[in-house]
Design an enzyme around this catalytic site. Structure first.
Site, PDB file in Angstrom:
ATOM      1  N   GLN A 187       0.828  -1.202   0.000  1.00 63.04           N
ATOM      2  CA  GLN A 187       0.000   0.000   0.000  1.00 63.04           C
ATOM      3  C   GLN A 187       0.865   1.257   0.000  1.00 63.04           C
ATOM      4  OE1 GLN A 187      -3.704  -0.618   2.702  1.00 63.04           O
ATOM      5  NE2 GLN A 187      -2.117  -1.929   3.590  1.00 63.04           N
ATOM      6  N   ILE A 231       3.814   4.017  -1.239  1.00 62.77           N
ATOM      7  CA  ILE A 231       4.049   4.706  -2.510  1.00 62.77           C
ATOM      8  C   ILE A 231       5.484   5.212  -2.618  1.00 62.77           C
ATOM      9  CG2 ILE A 231       1.632   5.373  -2.784  1.00 62.77           C
ATOM     10  CD1 ILE A 231       2.316   8.135  -1.668  1.00 62.77           C
ATOM     11  N   HIS A 273      -1.347   1.567  -4.450  1.00 65.43           N
ATOM     12  CA  HIS A 273      -1.688   2.995  -4.398  1.00 65.43           C
ATOM     13  C   HIS A 273      -0.738   3.858  -5.228  1.00 65.43           C
ATOM     14  CE1 HIS A 273      -3.747   1.960  -0.328  1.00 65.43           C
ATOM     15  NE2 HIS A 273      -4.550   1.751  -1.360  1.00 65.43           N
ATOM     16  N   CYS A 285       3.761  21.656 -16.291  1.00 67.61           N
ATOM     17  CA  CYS A 285       4.520  21.204 -17.455  1.00 67.61           C
ATOM     18  C   CYS A 285       4.793  22.407 -18.371  1.00 67.61           C
ATOM     19  CB  CYS A 285       3.690  20.154 -18.191  1.00 67.61           C
ATOM     20  SG  CYS A 285       4.400  19.542 -19.736  1.00 67.61           S
ATOM     21  N   CYS A 321       4.018  22.625 -21.242  1.00 60.55           N
ATOM     22  CA  CYS A 321       2.813  22.801 -22.067  1.00 60.55           C
ATOM     23  C   CYS A 321       1.721  23.562 -21.319  1.00 60.55           C
ATOM     24  CB  CYS A 321       2.283  21.448 -22.536  1.00 60.55           C
ATOM     25  SG  CYS A 321       1.305  20.545 -21.305  1.00 60.55           S
ATOM     26  N   THR A 351       0.549  -2.981   8.720  1.00 59.85           N
ATOM     27  CA  THR A 351      -0.701  -2.396   8.235  1.00 59.85           C
ATOM     28  C   THR A 351      -1.832  -2.686   9.204  1.00 59.85           C
ATOM     29  OG1 THR A 351      -2.384  -2.443   6.472  1.00 59.85           O
ATOM     30  CG2 THR A 351      -1.093  -4.451   6.797  1.00 59.85           C
ATOM     31  N   SER A 352      -2.696  -1.711   9.378  1.00 64.67           N
ATOM     32  CA  SER A 352      -3.862  -1.873  10.245  1.00 64.67           C
ATOM     33  C   SER A 352      -5.000  -2.594   9.537  1.00 64.67           C
ATOM     34  CB  SER A 352      -4.353  -0.498  10.720  1.00 64.67           C
ATOM     35  OG  SER A 352      -4.768   0.288   9.599  1.00 64.67           O
ATOM     36  N   ASN A 373       2.229  -6.783  13.290  1.00 65.63           N
ATOM     37  CA  ASN A 373       1.851  -5.375  13.405  1.00 65.63           C
ATOM     38  C   ASN A 373       1.954  -4.972  14.871  1.00 65.63           C
ATOM     39  OD1 ASN A 373       0.920  -3.097  11.758  1.00 65.63           O
ATOM     40  ND2 ASN A 373      -0.881  -3.105  13.072  1.00 65.63           N
TER      41      ASN A 373
END
Length: 243
Positions: free
Chosen positions: A103, A105, A121, A150, A152, A190-191, A213
């Site tokens: 999970q 990133i 994620h 950007c 652009c 993780t929970s 955990n």
């Protein structure tokens, strides 16, 4: 604790298709904070809760405020993999670990050497112009001011799944397939409270579920081995043995 580590070591030694499912607790030992932790300093700096800031509607309406939070709380580009990341990478190299489902990133699993990683994620390391799809590095996002644009003229968006956005269905399907085929599922850091990602656990059909955990989770009663400990310190004790 010693008995639990010994049991986990024995189960890993017997396994040929391990899947690891992890969350924020895997990276906190690398110095990356759980963004949901709201303290007094947070309340002085931000007028909105983190879940609201990290929503698609907030991103669209207040990109400047979004990126102020994002740079301060989400971009930890100097963080290094810890013992958990390194042990999992070695287990994959030894042919015992099928994949990592994360999970997170931050890209630390890949930095440690893991190759088959399903990022539910997304990743802060990928960024794209919303108009022309030109890619940008995380360092470029960190070092610019305000909402990044950007050449652009388009707004640049991190390739992360915000609240109100759907998860990538190909990533979900690959993670689901690996979990279904695992002979050992290790859930750590993780929970299991963030859905739909946490719902993947219900598709595991193997005989051994390990849950590591520091605090209780909704799946504690299902675990065949339950260990309340920091995951990096625990997995750092595992010896990786070749098949």
């Amino acid at each position: 604790m010693e008995k639990a580590v010994s049991t986990l070591q024995h189960w890993i030694d017997e396994s040929r298709s391990i899947v690891f499912f992890g969350g924020a607790g895997v990276s906190t030992e690398s110095g990356i904070p759980d963004f949901r932790s709201v303290d007094g300093l947070y309340r002085q700096q931000y007028d909105y809760p983190p879940e609201e800031i990290l929503s698609r509607s907030f991103f669209d309406a207040r990109p400047e405020e979004f990126f102020r939070f994002y740079r301060a709380k989400m971009l930890c580009l100097d963080a290094k993999p810890n013992a958990a990341h390194r042990t999992l990478a070695r287990l994959e190299e030894a042919g015992r670990l099928r994949s990592v489902v994360t999970q997170n990133i931050d890209g630390l699993h890949q930095a440690a050497g893991s190759r088959r990683v399903w990022e539910l994620h997304g990743s802060v390391l990928r960024n794209f112009c919303m108009s022309c799809r030109r890619p940008f590095t995380a360092r470029e996002i960190l070092e610019c001011a305000g909402a990044p644009r950007c050449p652009c003229g388009g707004l640049i968006k991190p390739d992360v799944v915000l609240y109100q956005e759907a998860l990538d269905q190909d990533v979900m399907q690959n993670a689901l397939t690996d979990i279904r085929q695992a002979d050992l599922l290790i859930v750590g850091g993780t929970s299991l409270s963030v859905y739909p990602a946490a719902g993947l656990i219900q598709y595991y059909r193997g005989k051994r579920l390990v849950l590591i955990n520091k605090s209780p989770t909704s799946c504690d009663s299902r675990a065949d081995l339950l260990i309340a400990a920091p995951i990096g310190a625990l997995l750092g004790q595992i010896e990786v043995r070749p098949l």
